[in-house]
Design an enzyme around this catalytic site. Structure first.
Site, PDB file in Angstrom:
ATOM      1  N   ASP A 229      24.053  54.064  27.925  1.00 36.17           N
ATOM      2  CA  ASP A 229      25.408  53.992  28.454  1.00 36.17           C
ATOM      3  C   ASP A 229      25.828  52.537  28.632  1.00 36.17           C
ATOM      4  O   ASP A 229      24.981  51.636  28.701  1.00 36.17           O
ATOM      5  CB  ASP A 229      25.493  54.701  29.808  1.00 36.17           C
ATOM      6  CG  ASP A 229      25.072  56.156  29.726  1.00 36.17           C
ATOM      7  OD1 ASP A 229      25.199  56.734  28.633  1.00 36.17           O
ATOM      8  OD2 ASP A 229      24.625  56.697  30.753  1.00 36.17           O
ATOM      9  N   ILE A 230      27.123  52.324  28.782  1.00 36.40           N
ATOM     10  CA  ILE A 230      27.647  50.960  28.900  1.00 36.40           C
ATOM     11  C   ILE A 230      27.083  50.239  30.126  1.00 36.40           C
ATOM     12  O   ILE A 230      26.876  49.024  30.099  1.00 36.40           O
ATOM     13  CB  ILE A 230      29.195  50.982  28.935  1.00 36.40           C
ATOM     14  CG1 ILE A 230      29.752  49.558  28.845  1.00 36.40           C
ATOM     15  CG2 ILE A 230      29.712  51.714  30.172  1.00 36.40           C
ATOM     16  CD1 ILE A 230      31.255  49.506  28.641  1.00 36.40           C
TER      17      ILE A 230
END
Length: 231
Positions: free
Chosen positions: A101-102
Site C-alpha cells: 500500500d502507499i
C-alpha cells in the site's frame, strides 16, 4: 528477431527511433552495416551502435526499500511510483512482485522474470511474508490463537490461512502470512477491533530487506537470494 525490435529491446529507444537509427547506418551486425529495420538477426549476433556493443538484458532481480507515499505501479498521475526510484535501463519492463500500500514501507521485489515472480505469488506456493506492525490499541494475547486459526475478513467467504503472530510490545508485533489478500494485515487487526498505525514488510520468503538500504534505495539480489525462491 527483427533488428528494429532487437534494438528497442536492449536500449531505451522506441521502435520508431530504432528504425531511424538503422536507416542512418549507425547499426552494425557482425561487422557489417545494416540499414534495413526488418533484417532478421541471430540471437548471438554481434550488434553495435556507433561502435558500442549491444547485448540483451538478462533477467533482473531487485530489492527496494519502499518509503511511504510511493505506490507500487508502473505509472500514476498523482504519485511517484517504485519505478521512478530506479536508475535502470528499460525500467518499464520490470514489475513488482507483491505490492505494498502507499503508506506501507519496506521490502519490494522487482523483476522482469515472470516465472520467478509467479513462484512467489502463486497461492499454491504459500510464500511467507513477514511484517512489523504497530497498532493503535494494545494487542491482546488472544490474537495469536485467532490468527493461527484464521479469521473471517469482511466481504470474504473463507477464513484467512493460518498466520504466525509474535507480540513484541503492547502495541507492536511481527506477523507472518502466506497469502496476499487486499489490505490483509490491516483487515486482520481490524477484525480484532484494532487499527494498524505502521506497517513495514521485512521479508518475502527467505529474502530479507537489506538493513544497509536507506528508504528509496535498491540493489540487485544475490544469486542465493534469487535461488531461495525455489527452495
Amino acid at each position: 528477431m527483427r533488428l528494429d525490435r532487437y534494438l528497442a529491446s536492449v536500449t531505451d529507444y522506441s521502435r520508431n527511433d530504432a528504425k531511424k537509427l538503422i536507416k542512418l547506418g549507425d547499426i552494425y551486425v557482425d561487422g557489417r552495416v545494416v540499414c534495413d529495420p526488418k533484417q532478421l538477426i541471430a540471437a548471438d549476433a554481434d550488434v553495435t551502435l556507433m561502435g558500442n556493443p549491444l547485448r540483451p538484458l538478462g533477467p533482473r532481480y531487485l530489492m527496494l526499500n519502499k518509503p511511504q507515499g510511493i505506490i507500487c505501479a508502473a505509472r500514476d498521475r498523482r504519485h511517484s511510483t517504485v519505478l521512478d526510484l530506479l536508475d535502470e535501463d528499460n525500467p518499464e519492463r520490470l514489475h513488482v512482485v507483491g505490492r505494498l500500500d502507499i503508506d506501507t514501507t519496506g521490502l519490494v521485489l522487482l523483476t522482469d522474470d515472470g516465472g520467478w515472480s509467479h513462484a512467489i505469488t502463486s497461492p499454491q506456493r504459500r510464500c511467507w511474508k513477514t511484517y512489523y506492525v504497530e497498532t493503535a490499541e494494545v494487542i491482546p494475547e488472544r490474537c495469536i490463537e485467532h490468527f493461527a486459526r484464521g479469521v473471517f475478513l469482511k466481504d470474504d467467504k473463507a477464513r484467512t490461512l493460518p498466520a504466525e503472530l509474535t507480540i513484541i510490545e503492547d502495541r507492536s508485533a511481527r506477523l507472518k502470512i502466506c497469502e496476499g489478500r487486499y489490505h490483509q494485515v490491516k483487515r486482520m487487526f481490524g477484525a480484532e477491533g484494532n487499527a494498524v498505525t505502521r506497517l513495514h514488510r521485512e521479508a518475502i520468503g527467505y529474502i530479507h530487506l537489506d538493513t544497509d538500504l536507506a528508504e528509496g534505495e535498491y540493489r540487485a539480489l544475490s544469486t542465493d537470494e534469487v535461488a531461495s525462491v525455489f527452495e
